[in-house]
Design an enzyme around this catalytic site. Structure first.
Site, short mmCIF file in Angstrom:
data_model
loop_
_atom_site.label_atom_id
_atom_site.label_comp_id
_atom_site.label_asym_id
_atom_site.label_seq_id
_atom_site.Cartn_x
_atom_site.Cartn_y
_atom_site.Cartn_z
N HIS A 1 64.19 66.03 -4.01
CA HIS A 1 63.15 66.56 -3.12
C HIS A 1 63.65 66.74 -1.68
O HIS A 1 63.35 67.74 -1.03
CB HIS A 1 61.92 65.64 -3.17
N ASP B 1 55.03 74.48 -10.02
CA ASP B 1 55.84 73.58 -9.19
C ASP B 1 55.05 72.31 -8.87
O ASP B 1 53.95 72.38 -8.31
CB ASP B 1 56.20 74.27 -7.87
N LYS C 1 60.12 66.89 -9.01
CA LYS C 1 61.11 66.48 -8.01
C LYS C 1 61.22 64.96 -7.91
O LYS C 1 60.23 64.24 -8.05
CB LYS C 1 60.72 67.05 -6.62
N TYR D 1 53.47 64.33 -5.10
CA TYR D 1 52.21 65.07 -4.91
C TYR D 1 51.03 64.38 -5.60
O TYR D 1 49.88 64.71 -5.33
CB TYR D 1 52.30 66.50 -5.47
N1 LIG Z 1 60.05 71.03 -1.56
C1 LIG Z 1 59.26 70.70 -0.56
O1 LIG Z 1 59.59 69.87 0.28
C2 LIG Z 1 57.92 71.36 -0.44
C3 LIG Z 1 57.22 71.29 0.77
C4 LIG Z 1 55.99 71.94 0.85
C5 LIG Z 1 55.49 72.65 -0.23
N2 LIG Z 1 56.17 72.68 -1.42
C6 LIG Z 1 55.64 73.41 -2.61
O2 LIG Z 1 55.27 74.72 -2.20
C7 LIG Z 1 53.91 74.96 -2.51
C8 LIG Z 1 53.29 75.93 -1.53
O3 LIG Z 1 53.39 75.49 -0.21
P1 LIG Z 1 52.13 74.95 0.63
O4 LIG Z 1 51.14 74.38 -0.31
O5 LIG Z 1 52.67 74.09 1.70
O6 LIG Z 1 51.56 76.23 1.39
P2 LIG Z 1 51.11 77.73 1.04
O7 LIG Z 1 51.21 77.98 -0.42
O8 LIG Z 1 51.85 78.62 1.96
O9 LIG Z 1 49.59 77.75 1.51
C9 LIG Z 1 48.57 77.12 0.80
C10 LIG Z 1 47.25 77.38 1.53
O10 LIG Z 1 46.96 78.79 1.52
C11 LIG Z 1 45.65 79.01 1.02
N3 LIG Z 1 45.72 80.27 0.25
C12 LIG Z 1 46.47 80.49 -0.85
N4 LIG Z 1 46.36 81.77 -1.25
C13 LIG Z 1 45.50 82.38 -0.38
C14 LIG Z 1 44.99 83.69 -0.29
N5 LIG Z 1 45.37 84.64 -1.14
N6 LIG Z 1 44.14 83.96 0.73
C15 LIG Z 1 43.77 83.00 1.62
N7 LIG Z 1 44.23 81.74 1.57
C16 LIG Z 1 45.09 81.42 0.57
C17 LIG Z 1 45.34 77.82 0.14
O11 LIG Z 1 43.95 77.61 0.08
P3 LIG Z 1 43.13 77.21 -1.25
O12 LIG Z 1 43.97 76.30 -2.09
O13 LIG Z 1 41.93 76.52 -0.69
O14 LIG Z 1 42.78 78.49 -1.97
C18 LIG Z 1 46.05 76.71 0.91
O15 LIG Z 1 45.25 76.24 1.99
C19 LIG Z 1 53.32 73.55 -2.50
O16 LIG Z 1 52.05 73.50 -3.15
C20 LIG Z 1 54.39 72.78 -3.19
O17 LIG Z 1 54.32 72.98 -4.60
C21 LIG Z 1 57.39 72.06 -1.52
#
Ligand SMILES: NC(=O)c1ccc[n+]([C@@H]2O[C@H](COP(=O)([O-])OP(=O)(O)OC[C@H]3O[C@@H](n4cnc5c(N)ncnc54)[C@H](OP(=O)(O)O)[C@@H]3O)[C@@H](O)[C@H]2O)c1
Ligand SMILES: *[C@@H]1O[C@H](CO)[C@@H](O)[C@H](O)[C@H]1NC(C)=O
Ligand SMILES: *[C@@H]1O[C@H](CO)[C@@H](O)[C@H](O)[C@H]1NC(C)=O
Ligand SMILES: *[C@@H]1O[C@H](CO)[C@@H](O)[C@H](O)[C@H]1NC(C)=O
Length: 338
Positions: A144, A77, A111, A82
């Site tokens: 998005h 994704d 997106k 980004y």
């Molecule tokens: N459509 C939208 O508006 C929208 C909005 C937000 C996000 N997104 C998408 O959704 C994806 C995921 O959401 P997000 O990045 O906000 O948050 P997330 O995936 O819930 O959390 C990411 C965080 O969790 C840590 N992490 C991941 N796996 C872990 C594990 N097994 N143990 C401990 N820590 C862990 C990562 O650290 P490290 O990287 O340091 O390992 C990072 O700090 C985004 O990257 C993006 O592609 C879309």
């Protein structure tokens, strides 16, 4: 090769899968007939605790996507905003060159940013993304946000149905195989489908233990819209959680108990729960061991009692309310403070 050699290779591949610990996500059929792998890698570097953006400054996303493909991920994704499309594209093209995957083996989402909502802007914006990705087509193109913006930050109130016609055009031209939306609420989805007669294949929204959105998920089930869940860990990690964020944290004793029972980690339990809700989680990590861990959630299942406990953490608490757009006429979320 003799028959026994084929059998040896086959059994070795099975064992390799076992060694990965359940790291192959089965696919789900979309309402347009295509398939999406039921877990993907997120590539947004996210926000710091003070709300400012983490800047892209090295090739950590490129490496992450390579680790992910090696670990069995077949769904990535990204988004133009980004600033990681170039790295995602390099990693995918490297893995194609190495012969690890073919283009058709991997599902890539990007997106349309909010400043490109005019119908005639959509195809050019997607072509720019494809150029950065160095790909000829995208598997899924999403609007998005329902919230349009002008270049100077003022609100653009272009009708989402117009923008959607632009995505339909992109699909008709073969530039996007499937099309969908992100951060739309139920009313906005309903209005879009009613007025354009094209139902999105996918809705991407925030889904995690604190924001389970049961009625939105039920609506999408009825419409056969697949839901991808962003920020799947919500406020699990103390380093990311706001002070007022509800529990649980990653050291929650009840969650640690469940994790120990399955020889899994608490983040894996959180992801497995989303998978069992029918949501496609897209956890982000740039850490190799966590990337491998996060996809290894397809070799166990939770009991009803465990699911009931996990359900009890739902507080309707949003980690990404984007309050600076709250006065936009198409702001999609409930207008209350957190
Ligand atoms: N459509 C939208 O508006 C929208 C909005 C937000 C996000 N997104 C998408 O959704 C994806 C995921 O959401 P997000 O990045 O906000 O948050 P997330 O995936 O819930 O959390 C990411 C965080 O969790 C840590 N992490 C991941 N796996 C872990 C594990 N097994 N143990 C401990 N820590 C862990 C990562 O650290 P490290 O990287 O340091 O390992 C990072 O700090 C985004 O990257 C993006 O592609 C879309
Ligand atoms: C959703 O649509 C796909 C493609 O038309 C179809 O194969 C699938 O059975 C549908 N699922 C439901 C629950 O209607
Ligand atoms: C932003 O741009 C639009 C269109 O060019 C213009 O009408 C509006 O006044 C501008 N807003 C600001 C705050 O500069
Ligand atoms: C528990 O999980 C770890 C990490 O996936 C694995 O190395 C170990 O062999 C597992 N232990 C058992 C008893 O299954």
């Amino acid at each position: 090769m003799a028959l026994h050699s084929y059998i040896f290779v086959f059994v070795s591949l099975l064992l390799l899968n076992e060694a990965r610990g359940g790291g192959v996500a089965p696919s789900i059929r979309l309402n347009d007939g295509r398939e999406i792998p039921s877990l993907g890698l997120g590539t947004w570097l996210g926000l710091k605790r003070d709300g400012s953006r983490v800047e892209v400054q090295d090739d950590s996303v490129e490496k992450a996507v390579e680790y992910a493909i090696d670990a069995g991920y077949r769904h990535i994704d990204t988004a133009s905003i980004y600033n990681t499309e170039d790295q995602v594209g390099r990693a995918i093209n490297n893995k194609i060159k190495e012969g690890v995957i073919k283009r058709e083996d991997i599902f890539v989402t990007t997106k349309l940013w909010n400043t490109r909502h005019a119908k005639e802007d959509v195809v050019p914006a997607l072509r720019e993304s494809l150029k950065r990705l160095n790909l000829d087509y995208i598997d899924l193109y999403l609007i998005h946000w329902p919230v349009g913006l002008l270049a100077n930050g003022s609100f653009d109130t272009t009708d989402n149905a117009q923008t959607w016609q632009g995505l339909v055009e992109a699909r008709d031209q073969g530039l996007a195989r499937s099309i969908g939306v992100s951060n739309f609420n139920e009313q906005q989805l309903d209005s879009l489908a009613a007025r354009t007669h094209v139902t999105p294949a996918v809705l991407q929204v925030e889904i995690n233990l604190n924001l389970q959105q049961p009625s939105l998920l039920e609506y999408c089930r009825r419409q056969n819209i697949t839901v991808t869940g962003y920020t799947p860990f919500g406020s699990l990690f103390p380093s990311k959680a706001q002070d007022d964020a509800p529990p649980p944290r990653v050291d929650d004793p009840a969650l640690v108990n469940i994790a120990n029972k399955y020889n899994k980690t608490v983040p894996q339990i959180a992801l497995r729960y989303l998978v069992e809700l029918g949501v496609v989680p897209i956890p982000k990590s740039t850490t190799r061991s966590r990337i491998e861990q996060n996809v290894a959630v397809f070799d166990f299942s939770l009991t009803q009692q465990e699911r009931d406990l996990l359900k009890s953490y739902d507080r309707g608490y949003r980690t990404i309310p984007v309050l600076h757009w709250i006065d936009h006429p198409y702001y999609p979320f409930e207008k209350r403070q957190h």
